[in-house]
Design an enzyme around this catalytic site. Structure first.
Site, short mmCIF file in Angstrom:
data_model
loop_
_atom_site.label_atom_id
_atom_site.label_comp_id
_atom_site.label_asym_id
_atom_site.label_seq_id
_atom_site.Cartn_x
_atom_site.Cartn_y
_atom_site.Cartn_z
N HIS A 1 42.57 37.69 37.77
CA HIS A 1 43.37 37.23 38.91
C HIS A 1 43.15 35.75 39.15
O HIS A 1 44.08 35.01 39.47
CB HIS A 1 42.97 37.96 40.20
CG HIS A 1 43.23 39.42 40.22
ND1 HIS A 1 42.22 40.36 40.21
CD2 HIS A 1 44.40 40.12 40.25
CE1 HIS A 1 42.75 41.57 40.25
NE2 HIS A 1 44.06 41.46 40.26
N ARG B 1 40.34 48.24 37.52
CA ARG B 1 40.01 49.63 37.21
C ARG B 1 38.80 49.75 36.29
O ARG B 1 38.27 50.85 36.12
CB ARG B 1 41.22 50.35 36.60
CG ARG B 1 42.32 50.57 37.63
CD ARG B 1 43.45 51.44 37.10
NE ARG B 1 44.33 51.88 38.16
CZ ARG B 1 45.52 51.34 38.43
NH1 ARG B 1 45.98 50.33 37.71
NH2 ARG B 1 46.26 51.81 39.40
N SER C 1 40.15 44.08 34.42
CA SER C 1 40.99 44.94 35.24
C SER C 1 40.15 45.44 36.41
O SER C 1 38.96 45.72 36.24
CB SER C 1 41.46 46.14 34.40
OG SER C 1 41.94 47.16 35.24
N VAL D 1 42.92 37.70 30.46
CA VAL D 1 41.53 37.22 30.42
C VAL D 1 40.65 38.40 30.00
O VAL D 1 40.82 39.51 30.51
CB VAL D 1 41.08 36.68 31.79
CG1 VAL D 1 39.62 36.25 31.76
CG2 VAL D 1 41.96 35.51 32.21
N GLU E 1 38.16 37.74 37.41
CA GLU E 1 38.45 36.49 36.71
C GLU E 1 39.90 36.44 36.21
O GLU E 1 40.49 35.37 36.12
CB GLU E 1 37.44 36.33 35.56
CG GLU E 1 37.27 34.96 34.99
CD GLU E 1 37.12 33.82 36.02
OE1 GLU E 1 37.78 32.80 35.83
OE2 GLU E 1 36.37 33.98 37.00
N ASP F 1 49.74 43.05 32.09
CA ASP F 1 50.76 44.01 32.50
C ASP F 1 52.09 43.56 31.91
O ASP F 1 53.01 43.14 32.63
CB ASP F 1 50.83 44.08 34.03
CG ASP F 1 49.51 44.53 34.63
OD1 ASP F 1 48.93 45.51 34.13
OD2 ASP F 1 49.04 43.89 35.58
O1 PAF Z 1 49.99 43.89 39.10
C1 PAF Z 1 49.72 44.30 40.25
O2 PAF Z 1 48.60 44.15 40.74
C2 PAF Z 1 50.79 45.00 41.07
O3 PAF Z 1 51.57 45.80 40.28
C3 PAF Z 1 51.63 44.02 41.92
C4 PAF Z 1 52.43 43.08 41.04
C5 PAF Z 1 50.74 43.24 42.85
C6 PAF Z 1 52.64 44.81 42.77
O4 PAF Z 1 52.01 45.68 43.64
#
Ligand code: PAF
Length: 282
Positions: free
Chosen positions: A37, A187, A185, A176, A35, A150
């Site tokens: 992304h 991860r 994430s 989010v 979500e 990030d």
């Molecule tokens: O944030 C991410 O997923 C990565 O660091 C990115 C910006 C796609 C670069 O590989």
């Protein structure tokens, strides 16, 4: 949604769109979309007529012993999600397609990337900037969207765009969170049920920082001490990589919250390394 795997094909499709007068948007990702992304994709959709999502697990931003080989992948689900959001192109090049065998040019940022994650993941931001610069060169987007989760990556990318005169607008979208506050994430997929419950404490520590600041505590040693105490509660305790308070512009540590201050945490829970942050003050 069309899937392209070759930089040349991607460039040709983007060139065509640009010639047609379309505004090109790019959301760079490493796939296994969630979500968080999708909020970037939705934002980018409103800002562009031709939307590219790149899916590339970039080997050069992973250090030795990190999770490059176990990074979660689900290309079919990524495709379905992108289709639903009206993405025009998924650019998912193979590793050998993105980097020539004797690739020897990288992008280094020498100030903002030295602390926080940069201090713990040597070479990470060099890898991020190199691949982001390559993606910008291939797609030549008018706008690219990144997530505030990030935060250091955002600042470093903004600095690259400024210092190398790249003609792309960088748009940042808020983090989010899951209903219990845990930042989304890819991860998080590494966490067991019990570890997932423990992960809440990272967000609770950030909320504590916000509350302390709201109550008039501006001393960052006090704020970090309280946060560290909360993270260390319970067993097994969360393994803290860093708890930092830095100036949002310079990413240099600050003693007091007087200007916008990034409060950032990196912690290991099980085999997941999680990062999260909030901005205080200003
Ligand atoms: O944030 C991410 O997923 C990565 O660091 C990115 C910006 C796609 C670069 O590989």
């Amino acid at each position: 949604v069309k899937i392209l795997g070759l930089p040349g094909e991607m460039r040709a499709a983007a060139d065509k769109a640009r010639l047609e007068g379309l505004r090109i948007g790019l959301v760079p990702t490493m796939g296994f979309l969630h979500e968080g992304h999708l909020s970037l994709v939705r934002k980018a959709r409103t800002l562009s007529d031709f939307l590219v999502v790149s899916v590339f697990v970039n080997p050069v931003q992973f250090g030795p012993g990190e999770d490059l080989d176990s990074y979660p992948v689900d290309a079919q689900r990524d495709e379905e999600l992108c289709e639903r959001q009206g993405v025009d192109i998924i650019f998912s090049p193979g590793r050998d397609r993105m980097y020539a065998e004797n690739h020897s040019v990288c992008v280094d940022e020498e100030e903002l990337s030295s602390g926080l994650c940069g201090a713990h993941r040597p070479g990470h931001f060099r890898g991020v900037l190199t691949v982001v610069a390559k993606l910008f060169n291939i797609v030549q987007p008018h706008v690219a969207v990144f997530g505030q989760k990030d935060a250091q990556q955002v600042r470093v990318v903004q600095r690259m765009v400024r210092d190398l005169d790249m003609s792309v607008e960088i748009v940042v979208v808020p983090t989010v969170r899951e209903p219990d506050g845990v930042a989304m994430s890819s991860r998080n997929a590494y966490l067991s049920g019990e570890e997932r419950r423990r992960a809440r404490r990272v967000y609770e520590a950030l909320c504590l920082a916000e509350k302390l600041c709201r109550d008039g505590n501006r001393d960052t040693a006090l704020i970090k001490g309280e946060m560290t105490g909360l993270l260390a509660e319970g067993s097994p305790p969360i393994e803290i990589e860093y708890v930092e308070t830095v100036d949002y512009e310079t990413l240099k540590p600050v003693d007091r919250v007087e200007r916008p201050t990034l409060v950032a945490v990196a912690a290991r829970i099980g085999r997941a390394r999680l990062i999260d942050n909030i901005v205080l003050g200003g």
